[in-house]
Scaffold this motif. Structure first.
Motif, short mmCIF file in Angstrom:
data_model
loop_
_atom_site.label_atom_id
_atom_site.label_comp_id
_atom_site.label_asym_id
_atom_site.label_seq_id
_atom_site.Cartn_x
_atom_site.Cartn_y
_atom_site.Cartn_z
N GLY A 133 17.85 -15.39 -8.43
CA GLY A 133 18.69 -14.33 -8.97
C GLY A 133 18.69 -14.31 -10.48
O GLY A 133 18.61 -13.24 -11.11
N LEU A 134 18.78 -15.49 -11.08
CA LEU A 134 18.77 -15.58 -12.54
C LEU A 134 17.48 -15.01 -13.11
O LEU A 134 17.49 -14.27 -14.10
CB LEU A 134 18.95 -17.04 -12.96
CG LEU A 134 19.00 -17.37 -14.46
CD1 LEU A 134 19.91 -18.57 -14.70
CD2 LEU A 134 17.62 -17.66 -15.02
N GLU A 186 15.30 -12.78 -11.83
CA GLU A 186 15.16 -11.33 -11.72
C GLU A 186 16.04 -10.62 -12.74
O GLU A 186 15.62 -9.64 -13.38
CB GLU A 186 15.50 -10.88 -10.31
CG GLU A 186 14.43 -11.24 -9.28
CD GLU A 186 14.48 -10.34 -8.06
OE1 GLU A 186 14.39 -9.11 -8.21
OE2 GLU A 186 14.63 -10.87 -6.96
N SER A 187 17.28 -11.09 -12.89
CA SER A 187 18.17 -10.48 -13.88
C SER A 187 17.62 -10.66 -15.29
O SER A 187 17.60 -9.72 -16.10
CB SER A 187 19.57 -11.11 -13.79
OG SER A 187 20.18 -10.79 -12.56
N LEU A 188 17.17 -11.88 -15.59
CA LEU A 188 16.64 -12.16 -16.92
C LEU A 188 15.44 -11.29 -17.25
O LEU A 188 15.31 -10.79 -18.38
CB LEU A 188 16.27 -13.65 -17.02
CG LEU A 188 15.65 -14.11 -18.33
CD1 LEU A 188 16.64 -13.97 -19.48
CD2 LEU A 188 15.16 -15.56 -18.21
N ASP A 189 14.56 -11.09 -16.29
CA ASP A 189 13.38 -10.28 -16.55
C ASP A 189 13.76 -8.87 -16.98
O ASP A 189 13.16 -8.30 -17.90
CB ASP A 189 12.47 -10.23 -15.33
CG ASP A 189 11.19 -9.44 -15.60
OD1 ASP A 189 10.35 -9.94 -16.36
OD2 ASP A 189 11.06 -8.32 -15.09
N HIS A 190 14.78 -8.29 -16.33
CA HIS A 190 15.24 -6.96 -16.74
C HIS A 190 15.74 -6.98 -18.18
O HIS A 190 15.52 -6.04 -18.95
CB HIS A 190 16.37 -6.49 -15.82
CG HIS A 190 15.91 -6.04 -14.47
ND1 HIS A 190 15.07 -4.96 -14.29
CD2 HIS A 190 16.18 -6.51 -13.23
CE1 HIS A 190 14.84 -4.78 -13.00
NE2 HIS A 190 15.50 -5.71 -12.34
N GLU A 191 16.41 -8.06 -18.56
CA GLU A 191 17.05 -8.14 -19.88
C GLU A 191 16.04 -8.30 -21.01
O GLU A 191 16.26 -7.79 -22.12
CB GLU A 191 18.05 -9.29 -19.91
CG GLU A 191 19.22 -9.11 -18.95
CD GLU A 191 20.00 -10.39 -18.70
OE1 GLU A 191 20.96 -10.35 -17.92
OE2 GLU A 191 19.65 -11.44 -19.29
#
Length: 268
Positions: free
Chosen positions: A154-155, A157-162
């Motif tokens: 989860g971390l 996938e979220s980080l990649d967007h950011e």
């Protein structure tokens, strides 16, 4: 000035991390590898060893600063350092769970947060987080390890967007078993309960069998190198069992996957 990629691999004292560092060096990269103690670390030809403990909030930025002072940049971060643990969820103490998360989750966060300012400044970078098939397909008696890898999924996938806005990408590599000391010598929760003895023993026997028959870390290392240097994909699995399990999880209904898992671990 050298145009070789500067790569940082955490946890290179043995196993997947060590082989991964060697393969990056063979690709012409400038490679730094972290170990918890330089004094006890075996030399790794072609790789600069740096002392760093991912559990220590002072150690991580100090090591990153040392690498930047030597190389001027970090193009690739591979978060490989990790620990395992087996035991029923009921048997696992909060303290044991916290220690596991301190390395597998918060350790990854520390290294990411330490390298991102420089990656953002150079407007490029690749972060490869080593997950596990247990990050998408949990196994009995490995609940806390599975939970830590779910957290990394989860971390990441979220980080990649950011960070895409800064030219940075994040990739997950999810191996199955490999013949490493980490997997062969996993600690067991200390306060075991007799009610779980039979199934825990069956699972331990199944895991030992799978590790004995598992490939060497080289195919996992090759997948990590490809994830770091090749075309970006969010998820990559090494060929063989990991890729098969990923497809089963994606395409089969939950009930047959569940039944197959229980049978594989000897509790079906």
């Amino acid at each position: 000035m050298s145009t070789s990629k500067v790569v940082l691999v955490t946890g290179v004292s043995s196993g997947i991390g060590r082989v991964t560092a060697e393969q990056f060096a063979a690709h012409g990269c400038v490679v730094f590898g972290t170990v918890r103690s330089l004094a006890s670390a075996a030399p790794l030809p072609g790789i600069t060893l740096v002392e760093m403990d991912v559990r220590d909030s002072d150690s991580v930025p100090r090591a990153i600063a040392e690498i930047l002072s030597r190389a001027g940049r970090i193009d690739v971060l591979v978060n490989n350092a990790g620990v395992n643990m087996t035991g029923a969820v009921e048997e696992t103490s909060i303290a044991e769970a916290q220690l596991l998360f301190e390395t597998n989750v918060f350790g990854v966060m520390r290294t990411i947060q330490a390298v991102l300012p420089q990656m953002r400044e150079q407007r490029s970078g690749r972060i490869v987080n080593v997950s596990s098939v247990l990050g998408f397909l949990p196994a009995p008696y490995m609940g806390l390890y599975s939970a830590s890898k779910h957290a990394i999924e989860g971390l990441s996938e979220s980080l990649d967007h950011e960070v895409r806005q800064f030219g940075i990408h994040v990739t997950l590599v999810a191996p199955a078993y490999a013949r490493t000391s980490l997997e062969a010598n996993s600690p067991v929760a200390k306060a075991t309960l007799a009610a779980y003895d039979r199934e825990r023993a069956a699972v331990a026997a199944a895991v030992a069998r799978d590790i004995n028959n598992a490939p060497s870390p080289h195919s996992v290392a090759a997948t990590i190198v490809e994830a770091a240097l090749g075309k970006w994909r969010m998820r990559k699995t090494p060929p063989g069992q990991a890729t098969l399990l990923s497809r089963l999880r994606r395409f089969l209904p939950a009930a047959p996957v569940d039944a197959s898992l229980r049978k594989q671990f000897g509790i079906g």
